[in-house]
Design an enzyme around this catalytic site. Structure first.
Site, mmCIF file in Angstrom:
data_model
loop_
_atom_site.group_PDB
_atom_site.id
_atom_site.type_symbol
_atom_site.label_atom_id
_atom_site.label_comp_id
_atom_site.label_asym_id
_atom_site.label_seq_id
_atom_site.Cartn_x
_atom_site.Cartn_y
_atom_site.Cartn_z
ATOM 1 C CE LYS A 40 -12.058 1.062 -7.104
ATOM 2 N NZ LYS A 40 -11.694 0.471 -5.831
ATOM 3 C CE1 TYR A 270 14.963 -2.312 -29.093
ATOM 4 C CE2 TYR A 270 12.602 -2.580 -28.720
ATOM 5 C CZ TYR A 270 13.671 -1.812 -29.153
ATOM 6 O OH TYR A 270 13.446 -0.556 -29.664
HETATM 7 C C1 LIG Z 1 -12.650 -0.614 -5.821
HETATM 8 C C2 LIG Z 1 -13.594 -0.683 -4.703
HETATM 9 C C3 LIG Z 1 -14.794 -1.389 -4.833
HETATM 10 C C4 LIG Z 1 -15.139 -2.199 -6.062
HETATM 11 O O1 LIG Z 1 -14.445 -3.430 -6.044
HETATM 12 P P1 LIG Z 1 -14.634 -4.521 -7.188
HETATM 13 O O2 LIG Z 1 -13.846 -5.667 -6.700
HETATM 14 O O3 LIG Z 1 -14.067 -3.912 -8.427
HETATM 15 O O4 LIG Z 1 -16.088 -4.774 -7.313
HETATM 16 C C5 LIG Z 1 -15.677 -1.331 -3.782
HETATM 17 N N1 LIG Z 1 -15.394 -0.647 -2.652
HETATM 18 C C6 LIG Z 1 -14.241 0.030 -2.489
HETATM 19 C C7 LIG Z 1 -13.993 0.752 -1.220
HETATM 20 C C8 LIG Z 1 -13.302 0.025 -3.492
HETATM 21 O O5 LIG Z 1 -12.155 0.677 -3.325
#
Ligand SMILES: *Cc1c(COP(=O)(O)O)cnc(C)c1O
Length: 383
Positions: A40, A270
């Protein structure tokens, strides 16, 4: 590394390290569990298609995404494995997800009805997993009422609408105290026991990266690692050595575009919050918060130049960052500085940068901007 993309500032991605981290996950769960590689948010900023192609030969069960568009991108890239959308689909996205044979996660009966209607329209029908909320609170059916909604879910299934998985998500697998995770696991087991379908007919999964290593017995049928694959420590609060360190995957580098010696009383950035107290050598780097290198990463931070730390001075600008190179006479315009990653024996970790910004390694990675080209690093270019 000589590469046209490495002219200003860039991200190097070590795909061998991603594959090695994947194998470390597989060993941790003793090969009992399938692996859903979480890609994702464009594989945490590293490029979902790139990462999926790198993992394909290692035979993951499938991939996890958060949006229909992310799943469509993988299908367009030729990925045919299951793609689980781990967030509820907004109603306007359901058709697209269905036409690309994504697997929805279902959190309520209305969502299931929309998925069922879409399943009537696609020749092969559709799969879905049910999410159970055991304390994360953002999605999922209530764990306390699984007998009730379980029957309703099952009643809607048919040849075109297949219930193939069930999962929950831990909110504190990275915390020092693992009581909450144990509680969530127990709730999950209670809920599973009440379902009108046998666990054997469903793919059961719960563990994110932190849980893979802290609770390998919670691996069930599949695990869902994300951050660990990309070189992030899934639980920085734990005592070092408690869980394996992933091999670093990411390096962020930027070129020095100007090097000058400035007299005492010179100001930089800045607000002119930094003033030189003596003659100093300043170097200007071609990277800034417009690349996702946030202003908060500056004040106590440093970069690596020729294997040594050089403090960041003044406020980080949108496109430029100034570092103090006093005592580094050999440094030249065109040298690449390392803002995250290794340079020789020195290293700046994702977690160090996250700590400076009061945030987490996930946000550092996903915040790196589209202006930084992503470059796949060959193993031999370790310098
Ligand atoms: C993002 C996510 C993961 C992965 O989590 P990590 O901590 O990056 O390993 C797993 N399950 C769901 C439902 C997620 O949203």
């Amino acid at each position: 590394m000589s590469n046209d993309l490495c002219d200003r500032a860039w991200i190097e991605i070590d795909l061998d390290a991603v594959r090695e981290n994947f194998e470390t996950v597989r060993r941790a769960v003793d090969r009992r569990a399938a692996i859903i590689a979480m890609v994702k948010a464009d594989a945490y900023g590293l490029g979902a298609t790139r990462i999926a192609r790198a993992l394909e030969p290692l035979d993951p069960w499938g991939y996890g995404v958060a949006t229909a568009a992310e799943g469509v991108e993988l299908r367009d890239a030729g990925i045919t494995r299951p793609i689980l959308v781990v967030a509820p689909l907004p109603p306007p996205c359901v058709g697209d997800a269905a036409r690309h044979a994504l697997t929805a996660s279902i959190s309520d009966l209305e969502g299931l009805d929309r998925w069922a209607a879409a399943a009537e329209q696609v020749p092969g029908g559709l799969d879905f997993h049910v999410e159970i909320d055991t304390g994360m609170g953002r999605c999922g059916f209530d764990w306390r009422e699984s007998a009730r909604w379980g029957d309703a879910v099952r009643a809607r299934c048919g040849p075109a609408l297949r219930w193939t998985g069930v999962f929950t998500h831990f909110h504190g697998a990275d915390a020092r105290d693992d009581a909450a995770t144990r509680t969530q696991w127990d709730r999950f087991q209670d809920a599973l026991a009440q379902l009108p379908v046998s666990k054997e007919d469903l793919m059961v999964h719960a563990a994110n990266s932190a849980a893979v290593f802290r609770h390998p017995s919670y691996a069930a049928d599949a695990v869902r690692p994300g951050i660990f694959l990309y070189g992030g420590d899934p639980a920085p609060a734990l005592r070092p050595g408690t869980i394996p360190r992933p091999r670093p995957v990411v390096a962020v580098r930027a070129r020095l575009v100007l090097v000058r010696d400035v007299p005492p009383g010179s100001t930089v950035g800045y607000g002119a919050v930094y003033v030189s107290r003596s003659w100093e050598r300043w170097g200007t780097l071609a990277i800034g918060y417009g690349d996702g290198f946030r202003r908060e990463f500056g004040p106590t931070g440093a970069v690596l130049v020729r294997g040594r730390r050089a403090p960041i001075i003044g406020r980080i600008s949108m496109d430029l960052t100034v570092v103090d190179l006093t005592g580094a006479p050999e440094v030249r315009v065109g040298d690449a500085a390392t803002l995250i990653g290794r340079d020789g024996a020195a290293e700046i970790t994702l977690e160090e940068v996250a700590g400076r910004g009061g945030t987490i390694n996930y946000e550092v990675l996903t915040g790196l901007g589209p202006r930084l080209p992503r470059v796949e690093r060959a193993a031999a270019t370790e310098s």
